[in-house]
Motif scaffolding. Structure first.
Motif, PDB file in Angstrom:
ATOM      1  N   GLU A 145     146.511  50.652 -29.535  1.00 21.03           N
ATOM      2  CA  GLU A 145     147.389  51.887 -29.840  1.00 21.03           C
ATOM      3  C   GLU A 145     147.221  52.497 -28.679  1.00 21.03           C
ATOM      4  O   GLU A 145     148.098  53.349 -27.396  1.00 21.03           O
ATOM      5  N   ASP A 148     149.741  50.560 -25.692  1.00 19.10           N
ATOM      6  CA  ASP A 148     151.355  51.464 -26.312  1.00 19.10           C
ATOM      7  C   ASP A 148     151.294  52.432 -25.776  1.00 19.10           C
ATOM      8  O   ASP A 148     152.775  52.669 -24.635  1.00 19.10           O
ATOM      9  N   PHE A 149     150.693  52.960 -25.490  1.00 19.34           N
ATOM     10  CA  PHE A 149     150.515  54.380 -24.883  1.00 19.34           C
ATOM     11  C   PHE A 149     150.358  53.933 -23.404  1.00 19.34           C
ATOM     12  O   PHE A 149     151.238  55.052 -22.667  1.00 19.34           O
ATOM     13  N   TYR A 152     153.962  53.417 -21.927  1.00 14.91           N
ATOM     14  CA  TYR A 152     155.368  54.665 -21.805  1.00 14.91           C
ATOM     15  C   TYR A 152     154.646  54.747 -21.371  1.00 14.91           C
ATOM     16  O   TYR A 152     155.655  56.534 -20.713  1.00 14.91           O
ATOM     17  N   GLN A 153     153.997  55.630 -20.620  1.00 21.20           N
ATOM     18  CA  GLN A 153     153.128  56.536 -20.292  1.00 21.20           C
ATOM     19  C   GLN A 153     152.844  55.952 -18.537  1.00 21.20           C
ATOM     20  O   GLN A 153     151.639  56.469 -18.068  1.00 21.20           O
ATOM     21  N   PRO A 286     144.944  58.812 -22.297  1.00 21.66           N
ATOM     22  CA  PRO A 286     144.855  59.078 -23.166  1.00 21.66           C
ATOM     23  C   PRO A 286     144.152  59.919 -24.010  1.00 21.66           C
ATOM     24  O   PRO A 286     142.881  58.833 -22.497  1.00 21.66           O
TER      25      PRO A 286
END
Length: 287
Positions: A145, A148-149, A152-153, A286
């Protein structure tokens, strides 16, 4: 108990000290010319590429399956149970998809492959950041998870001196190459989030404005995410003096960064980027 390995390819431009410190495994991209094949960072360096790229027809290809399977066997023997692979943007390379297909045939480890939609230190800072979360004891599912964050960021920007290499390699349109080389307008390159392809979010006239524009692009993302933690990454290709100036500017403008990494563009990306590159990436983290 889970023991999780992180694998990337040599287009992540992760320095040896980061690989060793964060236990990141790197597969070399293949480089071919004159009927011979070389492994990026093992048999050939960016300096070698600079010396021949105007005279030779150079091609690159994904890491060979044998290298991947040998690495997976080594990881299994060392007690690893899971693998997360972070590879060059699918918009410019089939490496990630090929690694995914190879991993599907390897049943001794549980593998998850991620399309970074980035390259060079943009990809490198994703791998380093993920390794830091692994050190915090995150599980395999949690790291998936997070990976993936991170992808994208992640926003990476690169200015190069000669667009002809990208054009010949089929990585950028002819119009952009003509614009940069003929009118002395230097484009800033990045990766589209929708498909990972190279696009031009900004242009500047002359080299002196490049560093300021790179800084401004990073600041635009911070304005949209004013309270988010972030890391920075900086890259150069045979442009150390300018890189050092840019690094000082970054640290002065954004002193709140969590950490910063740096790297030099390796042989594989140098085939398309040439020398003189300056690059910077921002990686939001995150909570």
């Amino acid at each position: 108990m889970e023991k999780i390995a992180i694998i990337t390819d040599s287009c992540s431009d992760i320095k040896k000290e980061y690989r060793e410190l964060y236990d990141i495994h790197v597969l070399p991209i293949q480089i071919q010319y004159d009927g011979k094949s070389y492994r990026d960072g093992v048999d050939i360096t960016s300096t070698d590429i600079y010396a021949i790229q105007d005279e030779k027809v150079i091609k690159t290809s994904s890491p060979v399956g044998e290298d991947l399977f040998n690495l997976l066997d080594q990881l299994k023997d060392k007690g690893y149970t899971h693998v997360i692979g972070l590879f060059l943007s699918s918009g410019i390379s089939g490496t990630g998809n090929q690694m995914r297909l190879f991993c599907q045939t390897y049943e001794k480890l549980k593998c998850y492959i991620v399309d970074s939609q980035s390259a060079s230190v943009g990809l490198g800072v994703i791998a380093v950041s993920l390794a830091k979360y692994r050190e915090e004891g995150k599980s395999f599912d949690e790291l998936i998870e997070i990976a993936d964050f991170l992808c994208y960021q992640n926003y990476a920007y690169f200015s190069i001196d000669d667009l002809n290499y990208l054009q010949k390699g089929g990585r950028i349109g002819k119009a952009s190459a003509f614009l940069g080389t003929t009118l002395k307008i230097k484009p800033i390159l990045s990766f589209e989030k929708e498909n990972g392809e190279i696009y031009v979010p900004a242009k500047v006239r002359g080299s002196k404005k490049v560093k300021s524009k790179l800084i401004d692009l990073i600041e635009s993302h911070l304005e949209e995410n004013p309270h988010q933690k972030f890391a920075l990454a900086i890259a150069d290709a045979n442009n150390l003096e300018e890189r050092n100036i840019l690094e000082g500017m970054l640290k002065e403008r954004f002193p709140q960064f969590t950490y910063i990494i740096d790297g030099h563009v390796g042989a594989a990306l140098s085939c398309y980027l040439g020398s003189g590159l300056l690059g910077v990436a921002i990686q939001f983290l995150p909570e």
